[in-house]
Design a protein around this motif. Structure first.
Motif, mmCIF file in Angstrom:
data_model
loop_
_atom_site.group_PDB
_atom_site.id
_atom_site.type_symbol
_atom_site.label_atom_id
_atom_site.label_comp_id
_atom_site.label_asym_id
_atom_site.label_seq_id
_atom_site.Cartn_x
_atom_site.Cartn_y
_atom_site.Cartn_z
ATOM 1 N N GLY A 38 12.462 -62.989 -45.754
ATOM 2 C CA GLY A 38 13.621 -63.560 -45.068
ATOM 3 C C GLY A 38 13.255 -64.287 -43.790
ATOM 4 N N GLY A 39 12.041 -64.838 -43.728
ATOM 5 C CA GLY A 39 11.614 -65.570 -42.545
ATOM 6 C C GLY A 39 11.074 -64.704 -41.425
ATOM 7 N N LYS A 40 10.998 -63.390 -41.644
ATOM 8 C CA LYS A 40 10.513 -62.476 -40.603
ATOM 9 C C LYS A 40 9.191 -61.859 -41.038
ATOM 10 C CE LYS A 40 11.959 -58.542 -37.741
ATOM 11 N NZ LYS A 40 11.679 -59.222 -36.477
ATOM 12 N N ALA A 41 8.197 -61.920 -40.149
ATOM 13 C CA ALA A 41 6.865 -61.413 -40.456
ATOM 14 C C ALA A 41 6.786 -59.903 -40.231
ATOM 15 C CB ALA A 41 5.825 -62.117 -39.603
ATOM 16 N N HIS A 42 5.968 -59.261 -41.041
ATOM 17 C CA HIS A 42 5.759 -57.817 -40.923
ATOM 18 C C HIS A 42 4.284 -57.502 -41.161
ATOM 19 C CE1 HIS A 42 10.130 -56.901 -41.213
ATOM 20 N NE2 HIS A 42 10.138 -57.967 -41.994
ATOM 21 N N THR A 43 3.822 -56.425 -40.566
ATOM 22 C CA THR A 43 2.501 -55.910 -40.886
ATOM 23 C C THR A 43 2.442 -54.438 -40.507
ATOM 24 O OG1 THR A 43 0.111 -56.333 -40.710
ATOM 25 C CG2 THR A 43 1.373 -56.387 -38.676
ATOM 26 N N CYS A 44 1.461 -53.752 -41.000
ATOM 27 C CA CYS A 44 1.296 -52.328 -40.717
ATOM 28 C C CYS A 44 1.053 -52.109 -39.222
ATOM 29 C CB CYS A 44 0.127 -51.788 -41.531
ATOM 30 S SG CYS A 44 -0.386 -50.120 -41.059
ATOM 31 N N GLY A 45 1.734 -51.110 -38.661
ATOM 32 C CA GLY A 45 1.585 -50.826 -37.241
ATOM 33 C C GLY A 45 0.209 -50.316 -36.866
ATOM 34 N N LEU A 46 -0.560 -49.865 -37.856
ATOM 35 C CA LEU A 46 -1.907 -49.366 -37.587
ATOM 36 C C LEU A 46 -2.970 -50.444 -37.737
ATOM 37 C CD1 LEU A 46 -1.756 -45.926 -39.477
ATOM 38 C CD2 LEU A 46 -1.303 -46.397 -37.057
ATOM 39 N N SER A 47 -2.570 -51.613 -38.238
ATOM 40 C CA SER A 47 -3.531 -52.695 -38.443
ATOM 41 C C SER A 47 -3.881 -53.351 -37.105
ATOM 42 C CB SER A 47 -2.963 -53.740 -39.403
ATOM 43 O OG SER A 47 -1.897 -54.451 -38.782
ATOM 44 N N LYS A 48 -4.875 -54.221 -37.142
ATOM 45 C CA LYS A 48 -5.329 -54.887 -35.922
ATOM 46 C C LYS A 48 -5.023 -56.386 -35.941
ATOM 47 C CE LYS A 48 -8.994 -51.465 -35.209
ATOM 48 N NZ LYS A 48 -8.562 -50.621 -36.346
ATOM 49 N N PHE A 49 -4.059 -56.797 -36.759
ATOM 50 C CA PHE A 49 -3.632 -58.187 -36.744
ATOM 51 C C PHE A 49 -2.898 -58.462 -35.433
ATOM 52 C CE2 PHE A 49 -3.957 -57.247 -41.300
ATOM 53 C CZ PHE A 49 -4.728 -58.325 -41.723
ATOM 54 N N GLU A 50 -3.244 -59.548 -34.763
ATOM 55 C CA GLU A 50 -2.678 -59.856 -33.454
ATOM 56 C C GLU A 50 -1.499 -60.811 -33.564
ATOM 57 O OE1 GLU A 50 -5.578 -60.927 -30.476
ATOM 58 O OE2 GLU A 50 -7.179 -59.951 -31.625
ATOM 59 N N ALA A 51 -0.437 -60.498 -32.853
ATOM 60 C CA ALA A 51 0.763 -61.340 -32.855
ATOM 61 C C ALA A 51 0.428 -62.721 -32.309
ATOM 62 C CB ALA A 51 1.852 -60.690 -32.001
ATOM 63 N N GLY A 52 0.969 -63.754 -32.979
ATOM 64 C CA GLY A 52 0.766 -65.122 -32.526
ATOM 65 C C GLY A 52 -0.409 -65.825 -33.157
ATOM 66 N N LYS A 53 -1.318 -65.070 -33.772
ATOM 67 C CA LYS A 53 -2.457 -65.678 -34.435
ATOM 68 C C LYS A 53 -2.130 -65.971 -35.894
ATOM 69 C CE LYS A 53 -6.374 -64.004 -31.703
ATOM 70 N NZ LYS A 53 -7.709 -63.349 -31.766
ATOM 71 N N PRO A 54 -2.678 -67.077 -36.447
ATOM 72 C CA PRO A 54 -2.405 -67.413 -37.848
ATOM 73 C C PRO A 54 -3.250 -66.583 -38.819
ATOM 74 C CG PRO A 54 -3.853 -69.063 -36.876
ATOM 75 C CD PRO A 54 -3.487 -68.104 -35.766
ATOM 76 N N TYR A 55 -2.575 -65.965 -39.763
ATOM 77 C CA TYR A 55 -3.258 -65.189 -40.798
ATOM 78 C C TYR A 55 -2.643 -65.531 -42.152
ATOM 79 C CZ TYR A 55 -4.786 -62.138 -36.941
ATOM 80 O OH TYR A 55 -5.336 -61.641 -35.789
ATOM 81 N N PRO A 56 -3.377 -65.347 -43.245
ATOM 82 C CA PRO A 56 -2.777 -65.488 -44.577
ATOM 83 C C PRO A 56 -1.622 -64.498 -44.684
ATOM 84 C CG PRO A 56 -5.171 -65.286 -44.732
ATOM 85 C CD PRO A 56 -4.800 -64.954 -43.331
ATOM 86 N N THR A 57 -0.461 -64.973 -45.106
ATOM 87 C CA THR A 57 0.738 -64.136 -45.149
ATOM 88 C C THR A 57 1.380 -64.208 -46.532
ATOM 89 O OG1 THR A 57 1.128 -64.522 -42.799
ATOM 90 C CG2 THR A 57 2.970 -63.668 -44.078
ATOM 91 N N VAL A 58 1.709 -63.061 -47.087
ATOM 92 C CA VAL A 58 2.300 -62.993 -48.431
ATOM 93 C C VAL A 58 3.814 -63.079 -48.333
ATOM 94 C CG1 VAL A 58 2.526 -61.610 -50.527
ATOM 95 C CG2 VAL A 58 0.390 -61.553 -49.212
ATOM 96 N N SER A 59 4.416 -63.972 -49.121
ATOM 97 C CA SER A 59 5.877 -64.100 -49.159
ATOM 98 C C SER A 59 6.450 -63.060 -50.118
ATOM 99 C CB SER A 59 6.288 -65.502 -49.612
ATOM 100 O OG SER A 59 7.690 -65.546 -49.824
ATOM 101 N N LEU A 60 7.117 -62.055 -49.573
ATOM 102 C CA LEU A 60 7.727 -61.027 -50.411
ATOM 103 C C LEU A 60 8.949 -61.573 -51.147
ATOM 104 C CD1 LEU A 60 7.500 -57.860 -48.127
ATOM 105 C CD2 LEU A 60 5.996 -58.557 -49.996
ATOM 106 N N ASP A 61 9.566 -62.623 -50.614
ATOM 107 C CA ASP A 61 10.718 -63.233 -51.290
ATOM 108 C C ASP A 61 10.308 -63.774 -52.660
ATOM 109 O OD1 ASP A 61 12.646 -62.822 -49.229
ATOM 110 O OD2 ASP A 61 11.741 -64.464 -48.108
#
Length: 223
Positions: A146-169
Motif C-alpha cells: 500500500g505504498g508503505k515500506a516495512h522491514t524486520c525491526g531486528l534487521s540492519k537496513f537503514e532508513a532512507g537508503k535504497p534497497y531491493p524491496t518486494v511489493s507485497l501487493d
C-alpha cells in the motif's frame, strides 16, 4: 468426495519458489543487513492473516505431517489458544474503528501485536518451516504494501537508503488469483470465499470440507 487441490498447490509452490529466490538474492546483496538465523522467532509472534490458498496448503501439510500423536495435539491446543487471543485483539481493533480510529492507526496497532505462533516448538523453531506462509518467508527483508515500506525491526537496513524491496501487493494479487481460480474450479457456492483471510492458527484447526468450501446446497429453513 475427496477434494484434489494439487493443481493449485503446484501454482502456489511455484510462487513460493520465486519468493524464496528473491529473498536469497537480497541476502546475497545485503547479507550484513539481514538478521534471520536459526532460533530467531521475532516474526513468529506477528499478527497477520493468510489467503485461502495458503490456508488450504498449510492445513493439508499439517494433516499430512502430523496425522496423529502428541505433537499434533500440542499444536492444536496452541492453535486454539492463539486463535482465542487473536479474536479478542481483532474485536478490540474493530471497536476502535467504530469509535473513529484511522485505518493507519489500526494497521500500526496490529503490527505491534505479539501472539506466539502455534507452530513454534520449545526451541523456538518452526515445526513446519518448509510449508511456512509467504509472509514468514519475506519478513527479514524490505517489503512494501500500500505504498508503505516495512522491514524486520531486528534487521540492519537503514532508513532512507535504497534497497531491493518486494511489493507485497503484487504477491497478494497472485495469491488472490490462485484462490479465485480454485473456487471456480470446485464450483463453490460462496462468492466471498476467495477473499477469506484467516490467521495461521485458524487455518490449522479448520476442517476444509465440502460444507466449508460451499460445495453443498445451503439447507432450507425448516429442513
Amino acid at each position: 468426495m475427496k477434494l484434489d487441490f494439487s493443481e493449485f498447490f503446484e501454482q502456489y509452490e511455484a510462487l513460493v519458489a520465486e519468493v524464496d529466490s528473491v529473498f536469497n538474492r537480497v541476502v546475497d546483496m545485503h547479507g550484513d543487513c539481514v538478521s534471520c538465523n536459526s532460533g530467531c522467532s521475532d516474526c513468529c509472534h506477528a499478527l497477520f492473516d493468510i489467503s485461502l490458498i495458503e490456508a488450504l496448503y498449510i492445513n493439508h501439510k499439517f494433516l499430512e505431517q502430523f496425522p496423529f500423536g502428541e505433537v499434533r495435539s500440542n499444536i492444536v491446543e496452541a492453535a486454539n489458544t492463539a486463535d482465542r487471543l487473536i479474536y479478542k485483539r481483532k474485536r478490540q481493533l474493530y471497536r476502535d474503528s467504530m469509535k473513529g480510529a484511522e485505518p493507519r492507526e489500526l494497521l500500526e496497532a496490529m503490527a505491534k501485536e505479539r501472539i506466539r505462533c502455534p507452530l513454534l516448538d520449545n526451541e523456538d523453531k518452526c515445526t513446519m518451516y518448509d510449508a511456512r506462509p509467504i509472509t514468514c518467508r519475506l519478513y527479514g527483508i524490505p517489503t512494501n504494501i500500500g505504498g508503505k515500506a516495512h522491514t524486520c525491526g531486528l534487521s540492519k537496513f537503514e532508513a532512507g537508503k535504497p534497497y531491493p524491496t518486494v511489493s507485497l501487493d503484487i504477491i497478494q494479487d497472485r495469491l488472490a488469483k490462485i484462490s479465485l481460480d480454485l473456487c471456480k474450479a470446485i464450483k463453490s457456492n460462496y462468492k466471498e470465499l476467495p477473499g477469506v483471510f484467516v490467521p495461521v492458527s485458524m487455518a490449522l484447526i479448520t476442517n476444509y470440507d465440502e460444507e466449508y468450501l460451499g460445495l453443498k446446497e445451503p439447507k432450507k429453513k425448516g429442513a
